[in-house]
Design a protein around this motif. Structure first.
Motif, PDB file in Angstrom:
ATOM      1  N   GLN A  51      -7.953  20.020  -9.141  1.00  0.00           N
ATOM      2  CA  GLN A  51      -8.523  18.762  -8.894  1.00  0.00           C
ATOM      3  C   GLN A  51      -8.995  18.311  -7.636  1.00  0.00           C
ATOM      4  N   GLY A  52      -8.480  19.048  -6.771  1.00  0.00           N
ATOM      5  CA  GLY A  52      -8.800  18.907  -5.367  1.00  0.00           C
ATOM      6  C   GLY A  52      -7.639  18.022  -4.400  1.00  0.00           C
ATOM      7  N   CYS A  53      -6.713  17.687  -5.355  1.00  0.00           N
ATOM      8  CA  CYS A  53      -5.420  17.096  -4.721  1.00  0.00           C
ATOM      9  C   CYS A  53      -4.460  17.332  -5.658  1.00  0.00           C
ATOM     10  N   ASN A  54      -3.038  17.120  -5.234  1.00  0.00           N
ATOM     11  CA  ASN A  54      -1.686  17.391  -6.047  1.00  0.00           C
ATOM     12  C   ASN A  54      -1.237  15.798  -6.334  1.00  0.00           C
ATOM     13  N   SER A  55      -0.194  15.979  -7.131  1.00  0.00           N
ATOM     14  CA  SER A  55       0.319  14.454  -7.402  1.00  0.00           C
ATOM     15  C   SER A  55       1.083  13.966  -6.000  1.00  0.00           C
ATOM     16  N   MET A  56       1.611  14.595  -5.191  1.00  0.00           N
ATOM     17  CA  MET A  56       2.083  14.076  -3.910  1.00  0.00           C
ATOM     18  C   MET A  56       0.952  13.409  -3.062  1.00  0.00           C
ATOM     19  N   GLN A  57      -0.212  13.988  -2.963  1.00  0.00           N
ATOM     20  CA  GLN A  57      -1.269  13.558  -2.249  1.00  0.00           C
ATOM     21  C   GLN A  57      -1.730  12.191  -2.838  1.00  0.00           C
ATOM     22  N   LYS A  58      -1.740  12.217  -4.289  1.00  0.00           N
ATOM     23  CA  LYS A  58      -1.993  10.958  -5.113  1.00  0.00           C
ATOM     24  C   LYS A  58      -1.067   9.985  -4.946  1.00  0.00           C
ATOM     25  N   ALA A  59      -0.074  10.185  -4.752  1.00  0.00           N
ATOM     26  CA  ALA A  59       1.154   9.225  -4.468  1.00  0.00           C
ATOM     27  C   ALA A  59       1.004   8.773  -3.169  1.00  0.00           C
ATOM     28  N   ILE A  60       0.917   9.493  -2.493  1.00  0.00           N
ATOM     29  CA  ILE A  60       0.643   9.028  -0.959  1.00  0.00           C
ATOM     30  C   ILE A  60      -0.598   8.003  -1.016  1.00  0.00           C
ATOM     31  N   ALA A  61      -1.675   8.353  -1.595  1.00  0.00           N
ATOM     32  CA  ALA A  61      -2.809   7.518  -1.429  1.00  0.00           C
ATOM     33  C   ALA A  61      -2.636   6.279  -1.905  1.00  0.00           C
ATOM     34  N   ASP A  62      -1.677   6.401  -3.250  1.00  0.00           N
ATOM     35  CA  ASP A  62      -1.366   4.976  -4.016  1.00  0.00           C
ATOM     36  C   ASP A  62      -0.330   4.096  -2.909  1.00  0.00           C
ATOM     37  N   VAL A  63       0.381   4.729  -2.614  1.00  0.00           N
ATOM     38  CA  VAL A  63       1.421   3.933  -1.786  1.00  0.00           C
ATOM     39  C   VAL A  63       0.652   3.344  -0.363  1.00  0.00           C
ATOM     40  N   GLU A  64      -0.174   3.977   0.171  1.00  0.00           N
ATOM     41  CA  GLU A  64      -0.845   3.564   1.436  1.00  0.00           C
ATOM     42  C   GLU A  64      -1.670   2.273   0.970  1.00  0.00           C
ATOM     43  N   ALA A  65      -2.468   2.343  -0.395  1.00  0.00           N
ATOM     44  CA  ALA A  65      -3.140   1.111  -0.776  1.00  0.00           C
ATOM     45  C   ALA A  65      -2.376   0.161  -1.032  1.00  0.00           C
ATOM     46  N   LEU A  66      -1.111   0.494  -1.550  1.00  0.00           N
ATOM     47  CA  LEU A  66      -0.216  -0.672  -1.852  1.00  0.00           C
ATOM     48  C   LEU A  66       0.363  -1.368  -0.432  1.00  0.00           C
ATOM     49  N   ILE A  67       0.438  -0.713   0.540  1.00  0.00           N
ATOM     50  CA  ILE A  67       0.766  -1.131   1.812  1.00  0.00           C
ATOM     51  C   ILE A  67      -0.041  -1.981   2.331  1.00  0.00           C
ATOM     52  N   ARG A  68      -1.491  -1.458   2.045  1.00  0.00           N
ATOM     53  CA  ARG A  68      -2.656  -2.262   2.693  1.00  0.00           C
ATOM     54  C   ARG A  68      -2.623  -3.620   2.096  1.00  0.00           C
ATOM     55  N   GLN A  69      -2.335  -3.661   0.764  1.00  0.00           N
ATOM     56  CA  GLN A  69      -2.351  -4.851   0.137  1.00  0.00           C
ATOM     57  C   GLN A  69      -1.214  -5.717   0.418  1.00  0.00           C
ATOM     58  N   LEU A  70       0.050  -5.199   0.648  1.00  0.00           N
ATOM     59  CA  LEU A  70       1.029  -6.011   0.893  1.00  0.00           C
ATOM     60  C   LEU A  70       0.903  -6.449   2.228  1.00  0.00           C
ATOM     61  N   ASP A  71       0.165  -5.860   3.462  1.00  0.00           N
ATOM     62  CA  ASP A  71      -0.058  -6.188   4.452  1.00  0.00           C
ATOM     63  C   ASP A  71      -0.958  -7.262   4.589  1.00  0.00           C
ATOM     64  N   GLU A  72      -2.118  -7.271   3.666  1.00  0.00           N
ATOM     65  CA  GLU A  72      -3.062  -8.214   3.771  1.00  0.00           C
ATOM     66  C   GLU A  72      -2.368  -9.699   3.379  1.00  0.00           C
ATOM     67  N   VAL A  73      -1.590  -9.492   2.216  1.00  0.00           N
ATOM     68  CA  VAL A  73      -0.923 -10.764   1.759  1.00  0.00           C
ATOM     69  C   VAL A  73      -0.179 -11.326   2.998  1.00  0.00           C
ATOM     70  N   LEU A  74       0.756 -10.629   3.412  1.00  0.00           N
ATOM     71  CA  LEU A  74       1.556 -10.931   4.534  1.00  0.00           C
ATOM     72  C   LEU A  74       0.808 -11.707   5.321  1.00  0.00           C
ATOM     73  N   ALA A  75      -0.117 -10.984   5.861  1.00  0.00           N
ATOM     74  CA  ALA A  75      -1.187 -11.358   6.987  1.00  0.00           C
ATOM     75  C   ALA A  75      -1.628 -12.956   6.683  1.00  0.00           C
ATOM     76  N   ALA A  76      -2.228 -12.922   5.567  1.00  0.00           N
ATOM     77  CA  ALA A  76      -2.719 -14.151   4.968  1.00  0.00           C
ATOM     78  C   ALA A  76      -1.862 -15.245   4.863  1.00  0.00           C
ATOM     79  N   GLN A  77      -0.557 -14.979   4.369  1.00  0.00           N
ATOM     80  CA  GLN A  77       0.612 -15.943   4.347  1.00  0.00           C
ATOM     81  C   GLN A  77       0.891 -16.362   5.696  1.00  0.00           C
ATOM     82  N   VAL A  78       0.889 -15.482   6.837  1.00  0.00           N
ATOM     83  CA  VAL A  78       1.331 -15.972   7.916  1.00  0.00           C
ATOM     84  C   VAL A  78       0.280 -16.907   8.748  1.00  0.00           C
ATOM     85  N   GLN A  79      -0.962 -16.341   8.654  1.00  0.00           N
ATOM     86  CA  GLN A  79      -1.988 -17.221   8.952  1.00  0.00           C
ATOM     87  C   GLN A  79      -2.323 -18.597   8.439  1.00  0.00           C
TER      88      GLN A  79
END
Length: 110
Positions: free
Chosen positions: A73-101
């Protein structure tokens, strides 16, 4: 045959390689704010996953084998998990940044 386990030590601090979007404006958020702690914990989780993935890759290379999922598949489950967690981190960060602003703008107008 005995197998040797590679010890994985997660990093103590989140890395800056992710490039959290709102980090610069988080100075208005208390260090003990649960939202900030959730972001910090998510970054630590991402780093821990990266550390584990590196250890798995090193073990496979030492054995001279390739991960079947990566080959197929070009990636394994760990690489997929890392990509998913990083996407969620970006979303959480954007929400927090918007709330602070928003909070800062409301305080400026009062």
């Amino acid at each position: 045959m005995a197998t040797r386990m590679t010890e994985v030590k997660p990093s103590a601090e989140p890395t800056s390689s992710l490039g959290i979007s709102g980090t610069a404006i988080l100075h208005g958020v208390a260090s003990n704010d649960p939202r900030r702690q959730a972001l910090r914990d998510a970054c630590l989780l991402a780093q821990s996953l990266k550390d584990h993935a590196s250890a798995l890759t090193a073990r496979s290379q030492a054995k001279g084998t390739k991960d079947p999922m990566t080959v197929a598949q070009g990636c394994n489950s760990m690489q997929k998990a890392i990509a998913d967690v990083e996407a969620l981190i970006r979303q959480l960060d954007e929400v927090l940044a918007a709330q602070v602003q928003t909070s800062n703008e409301l305080q400026a107008h009062t």
